[in-house]
Design a protein around this motif. Structure first.
Motif, PDB file in Angstrom:
ATOM      1  N   GLN A   1     -16.951  50.296 -62.245  1.00 25.53           N
ATOM      2  CA  GLN A   1     -18.016  49.463 -61.688  1.00 25.53           C
ATOM      3  C   GLN A   1     -17.371  48.172 -61.201  1.00 25.53           C
ATOM      4  O   GLN A   1     -16.426  47.683 -61.821  1.00 25.53           O
ATOM      5  CB  GLN A   1     -19.045  49.144 -62.769  1.00 25.53           C
ATOM      6  N   TRP A   2     -17.886  47.645 -60.103  1.00 28.06           N
ATOM      7  CA  TRP A   2     -17.264  46.431 -59.584  1.00 28.06           C
ATOM      8  C   TRP A   2     -18.279  45.494 -58.953  1.00 28.06           C
ATOM      9  O   TRP A   2     -19.362  45.890 -58.537  1.00 28.06           O
ATOM     10  CB  TRP A   2     -16.177  46.775 -58.575  1.00 28.06           C
ATOM     11  N   GLU A   3     -17.906  44.233 -58.922  1.00 31.77           N
ATOM     12  CA  GLU A   3     -18.637  43.212 -58.170  1.00 31.77           C
ATOM     13  C   GLU A   3     -17.604  42.442 -57.360  1.00 31.77           C
ATOM     14  O   GLU A   3     -16.640  41.916 -57.911  1.00 31.77           O
ATOM     15  CB  GLU A   3     -19.367  42.222 -59.099  1.00 31.77           C
ATOM     16  N   PHE A   4     -17.794  42.429 -56.032  1.00 30.07           N
ATOM     17  CA  PHE A   4     -16.859  41.758 -55.144  1.00 30.07           C
ATOM     18  C   PHE A   4     -17.500  40.475 -54.608  1.00 30.07           C
ATOM     19  O   PHE A   4     -18.634  40.508 -54.126  1.00 30.07           O
ATOM     20  CB  PHE A   4     -16.497  42.645 -53.941  1.00 30.07           C
ATOM     21  N   ALA A   5     -16.758  39.376 -54.658  1.00 30.32           N
ATOM     22  CA  ALA A   5     -17.244  38.132 -54.053  1.00 30.32           C
ATOM     23  C   ALA A   5     -17.304  38.309 -52.534  1.00 30.32           C
ATOM     24  O   ALA A   5     -16.579  39.145 -51.983  1.00 30.32           O
ATOM     25  CB  ALA A   5     -16.300  36.990 -54.416  1.00 30.32           C
ATOM     26  N   PRO A   6     -18.146  37.530 -51.862  1.00 30.87           N
ATOM     27  CA  PRO A   6     -18.217  37.653 -50.390  1.00 30.87           C
ATOM     28  C   PRO A   6     -16.860  37.460 -49.718  1.00 30.87           C
ATOM     29  O   PRO A   6     -16.597  38.056 -48.665  1.00 30.87           O
ATOM     30  CB  PRO A   6     -19.195  36.531 -49.993  1.00 30.87           C
ATOM     31  N   ALA A   7     -15.988  36.680 -50.352  1.00 29.15           N
ATOM     32  CA  ALA A   7     -14.670  36.422 -49.751  1.00 29.15           C
ATOM     33  C   ALA A   7     -13.706  37.596 -49.914  1.00 29.15           C
ATOM     34  O   ALA A   7     -12.600  37.577 -49.363  1.00 29.15           O
ATOM     35  CB  ALA A   7     -14.054  35.171 -50.394  1.00 29.15           C
ATOM     36  N   CYS A   8     -14.128  38.600 -50.649  1.00 29.07           N
ATOM     37  CA  CYS A   8     -13.237  39.734 -50.925  1.00 29.07           C
ATOM     38  C   CYS A   8     -13.394  40.764 -49.807  1.00 29.07           C
ATOM     39  O   CYS A   8     -14.410  41.454 -49.724  1.00 29.07           O
ATOM     40  CB  CYS A   8     -13.629  40.328 -52.277  1.00 29.07           C
ATOM     41  N   ASP A   9     -12.395  40.862 -48.938  1.00 26.77           N
ATOM     42  CA  ASP A   9     -12.539  41.765 -47.794  1.00 26.77           C
ATOM     43  C   ASP A   9     -11.928  43.145 -48.088  1.00 26.77           C
ATOM     44  O   ASP A   9     -11.321  43.363 -49.141  1.00 26.77           O
ATOM     45  CB  ASP A   9     -11.930  41.150 -46.523  1.00 26.77           C
ATOM     46  N   GLN A  10     -12.096  44.039 -47.117  1.00 30.38           N
ATOM     47  CA  GLN A  10     -11.637  45.425 -47.288  1.00 30.38           C
ATOM     48  C   GLN A  10     -10.135  45.486 -47.569  1.00 30.38           C
ATOM     49  O   GLN A  10      -9.678  46.298 -48.380  1.00 30.38           O
ATOM     50  CB  GLN A  10     -11.982  46.216 -46.013  1.00 30.38           C
TER      51      GLN A  10
END
Lengths: 198, 176
Positions: free
Chosen positions: B96-105
């Motif tokens: 399971q993960w949560e990515f900050a908006p700054a975390c790109d592909q």
């Protein structure tokens, strides 16, 4: 207190597990139908299983029934991974080779009806594991289960061998229960013997 | 076993309950980072402290492990990734993960494979599963790019915001 009812179906009945049935259950566990399972070698474990079956039902974590056909135990219906607040449960039937698909589904069906009416469970899952009798999938689909997902290599059958798990769900279209005010329910433990004077 | 490791640009480490509360709160207070689970955003920092305590307890029993992903250059927290519901008999678990908006592909493609490799190599699990809210297009793209295969949809798993939530299941199998 009693939480697991006896229920009749055409050709037989389901009933709570009992210590008197341990020999018959031991025979059932000599014929595991799930790939990778070995025959049970210690009968003592079944005494604990009967204990657990009562505790699980009392705490709404699971429910287990013996399937009796022609006066003999031919299988078990189990409800496990019960999530009362999410109104869902996983179901499973283990049977002797002699248990017919008709009796298998009839037993499963009456257990589902009980869990629906008594506990308002809406979502019933069933996992068919690659290697089990193929006709089981058609039998459960006839009850309304729909294929939901194929979980690749989700069941371990040996040190480094795995089988796919085919997961089915039957989601009832009955209305969800309306929450009551706390204290309105005079039988919160769902004891089937609540009215019985001991 | 060392549960903390690095990639070219990221530090992947287990959290420290006493010091990571504020950073974790800043990540999980944003609703968009957990819409795919779905789960409500945190409202007060104490919830992040509680979450860190739960993470520590779940790690003690090896039921789960959660990592914080930081940019090595700035120390900025850009994601939290967890492996949970570890079934040591069946050798499978859920990510399971949560990515900050700054975390790109590009970033995701760097640290997620490193975590998957750790799980398959060090923990010797065989199957990793991700369950996301059905029809979440962004997660579908991420999972597809990472090599996960779609396996189906589990109906009505729980209620959220008055809706029945169906979960799409994706998995990746170890080739080791």
């Amino acid at each position: 207190m009693k939480f697991t009812p006896e229920i009749s179906f055409e050709g037989g009945r389901v009933k709570p597990l009992h210590y008197d049935d341990i020999d018959a259950l031991y025979e059932l566990y000599q014929h595991p139908e799930i790939p990778g399972q070995r025959p049970l070698d210690n009968k003592e474990h079944l005494t604990r299983m009967v204990d657990y079956s009562v505790q699980m039902a009392a705490t709404q974590r699971g429910m287990m029934w013996a399937i009796e056909v022609g006066g003999e135990i031919q299988g078990m219906v189990s409800g496990f991974d019960w999530q009362p607040s999410h109104l869902r449960i996983m179901m499973r039937v283990d049977g002797l080779p002699s248990l017919s698909d008709e009796h298998r589904t009839a037993a499963l069906s009456v257990c589902i009806e009980f869990l629906q009416s008594k506990y308002h469970v809406r979502n019933f899952g069933y996992q068919w594991i690659e290697g089990q009798k193929p006709s089981i999938t058609a039998a459960i689909q006839a009850l309304g289960f729909q294929p939901a997902a194929v979980l690749r290599h989700a069941w371990r059958t040996g040190d480094s061998t795995f089988a796919d798990v085919h997961q089915y769900h039957y989601v009832s279209d009955k209305a969800k229960p309306v929450p009551k005010r706390l204290g309105d329910d005079d039988n919160p433990g769902q004891n089937l013997d609540a009215g019985v004077k001991h | 076993m060392n549960w903390n490791f690095v990639t070219d640009n990221f530090l992947i480490r287990l959290p420290v309950s006493e010091t990571d509360g504020a950073a974790l709160f800043n990540l999980l207070r944003q609703q968009s980072v957990s819409d795919h689970i779905p789960r409500l955003a945190l409202a007060v920092e104490t919830q992040a402290t509680d979450e860190l305590r739960r993470i520590a307890m779940r790690f003690e029993t090896r039921e789960a492990a959660f990592w914080l992903i930081e940019k090595e250059s700035t120390g900025e927290l850009i994601a939290r990734v967890g492996v949970q519901h570890i079934n040591w008999m069946m050798l499978n678990a859920q990510l399971q993960w949560e990515f900050a908006p700054a975390c790109d592909q590009q970033a995701i493609q760097e640290f997620i494979p490193a975590i998957i490799d750790f799980i398959f190599t060090e923990l010797r699990l065989h199957r990793l599963e991700v369950r996301v809210r059905s029809g979440h297009a962004e997660q579908k793209d991420i999972l597809s790019a990472l090599g996960f295969d779609a396996e189906g949809t589990l109906p009505s798993q729980f209620e959220y915001g008055g809706d029945d939530i169906h979960l799409d299941v994706y998995s990746i199998i170890s080739q080791k």
